[in-house]
Design a protein around this motif. Structure first.
Motif, mmCIF file in Angstrom:
data_model
loop_
_atom_site.group_PDB
_atom_site.id
_atom_site.type_symbol
_atom_site.label_atom_id
_atom_site.label_comp_id
_atom_site.label_asym_id
_atom_site.label_seq_id
_atom_site.Cartn_x
_atom_site.Cartn_y
_atom_site.Cartn_z
ATOM 1 N N TYR A 19 0.823 -1.209 0.000
ATOM 2 C CA TYR A 19 0.000 0.000 0.000
ATOM 3 C C TYR A 19 0.859 1.262 0.000
ATOM 4 O O TYR A 19 0.529 2.244 -0.673
ATOM 5 C CB TYR A 19 -0.977 0.000 1.176
ATOM 6 N N CYS A 20 1.966 1.247 0.723
ATOM 7 C CA CYS A 20 2.861 2.407 0.723
ATOM 8 C C CYS A 20 3.467 2.639 -0.657
ATOM 9 O O CYS A 20 3.571 3.785 -1.115
ATOM 10 C CB CYS A 20 3.965 2.225 1.764
ATOM 11 N N ILE A 28 1.655 5.490 8.237
ATOM 12 C CA ILE A 28 1.540 4.258 9.005
ATOM 13 C C ILE A 28 1.184 4.644 10.440
ATOM 14 O O ILE A 28 1.973 5.276 11.138
ATOM 15 C CB ILE A 28 2.836 3.431 8.955
ATOM 16 N N ILE A 29 -0.014 4.286 10.859
ATOM 17 C CA ILE A 29 -0.494 4.613 12.199
ATOM 18 C C ILE A 29 -0.001 3.579 13.204
ATOM 19 O O ILE A 29 0.420 3.910 14.302
ATOM 20 C CB ILE A 29 -2.037 4.694 12.212
ATOM 21 N N TRP A 35 -1.340 -6.876 13.436
ATOM 22 C CA TRP A 35 -2.254 -5.951 12.755
ATOM 23 C C TRP A 35 -1.536 -4.667 12.401
ATOM 24 O O TRP A 35 -0.503 -4.332 12.977
ATOM 25 C CB TRP A 35 -3.521 -5.684 13.576
ATOM 26 N N GLY A 36 -2.108 -3.983 11.429
ATOM 27 C CA GLY A 36 -1.568 -2.703 11.017
ATOM 28 C C GLY A 36 -2.701 -1.752 10.696
ATOM 29 O O GLY A 36 -3.814 -2.175 10.388
ATOM 30 N N MET A 37 -2.407 -0.462 10.782
ATOM 31 C CA MET A 37 -3.392 0.565 10.437
ATOM 32 C C MET A 37 -2.653 1.655 9.681
ATOM 33 O O MET A 37 -1.611 2.140 10.139
ATOM 34 C CB MET A 37 -4.032 1.145 11.689
ATOM 35 N N ILE A 38 -3.184 2.000 8.508
ATOM 36 C CA ILE A 38 -2.596 3.071 7.711
ATOM 37 C C ILE A 38 -3.669 4.096 7.378
ATOM 38 O O ILE A 38 -4.869 3.815 7.479
ATOM 39 C CB ILE A 38 -1.932 2.540 6.423
ATOM 40 N N ARG A 44 -8.785 5.415 6.773
ATOM 41 C CA ARG A 44 -8.006 4.531 7.640
ATOM 42 C C ARG A 44 -8.307 3.095 7.238
ATOM 43 O O ARG A 44 -9.466 2.677 7.216
ATOM 44 C CB ARG A 44 -8.356 4.800 9.097
ATOM 45 N N LEU A 45 -7.247 2.365 6.891
ATOM 46 C CA LEU A 45 -7.349 0.977 6.456
ATOM 47 C C LEU A 45 -6.610 0.105 7.456
ATOM 48 O O LEU A 45 -5.409 0.294 7.683
ATOM 49 C CB LEU A 45 -6.736 0.812 5.059
#
Length: 96
Positions: A19-20, A28-29, A35-38, A44-45
């Motif tokens: 995605y980046c 990148i949150i 898990w990851g959150m962007i 916010r995905l």
């Protein structure tokens, strides 16, 4: 208000990298092995592993969460439920 959309991925790091690379201006949150959150231009995905959380959309409600709801490690309170067609909806509260 829409809080986030969560998709199931097989590898958090590889998916965040994809995605980046694809969208360039990605914040990148959070990122770890589970898990990851962007944030992509305000969307916010979340990326989750198959048996950790279901794919879902999360709708944020204002105010205090009702008693007895779950709490994520980031401090948000939540309820997962299914709509009449089986789609998973997360109701989420950010009290802090």
């Amino acid at each position: 208000m829409l809080d986030h959309v969560a998709i199931v991925v097989s590898n958090i790091s590889e998916s965040i990298d994809w995605y980046c690379d694809k969208f360039k201006e990605v914040e990148i949150i959070h990122q770890d092995d589970t898990w990851g959150m962007i944030n992509i231009n305000g969307l916010r995905l979340a990326m989750v592993l198959k048996d950790m959380h279901p794919p879902h959309i999360a709708i944020c409600l204002p105010g205090k969460a009702p008693d007895g709801v779950g709490e994520h490690r980031d401090g948000s309170k939540y309820i997962y439920e299914k709509d009449p067609d089986g789609n998973v909806i997360e109701t989420i509260w950010w009290e802090k």
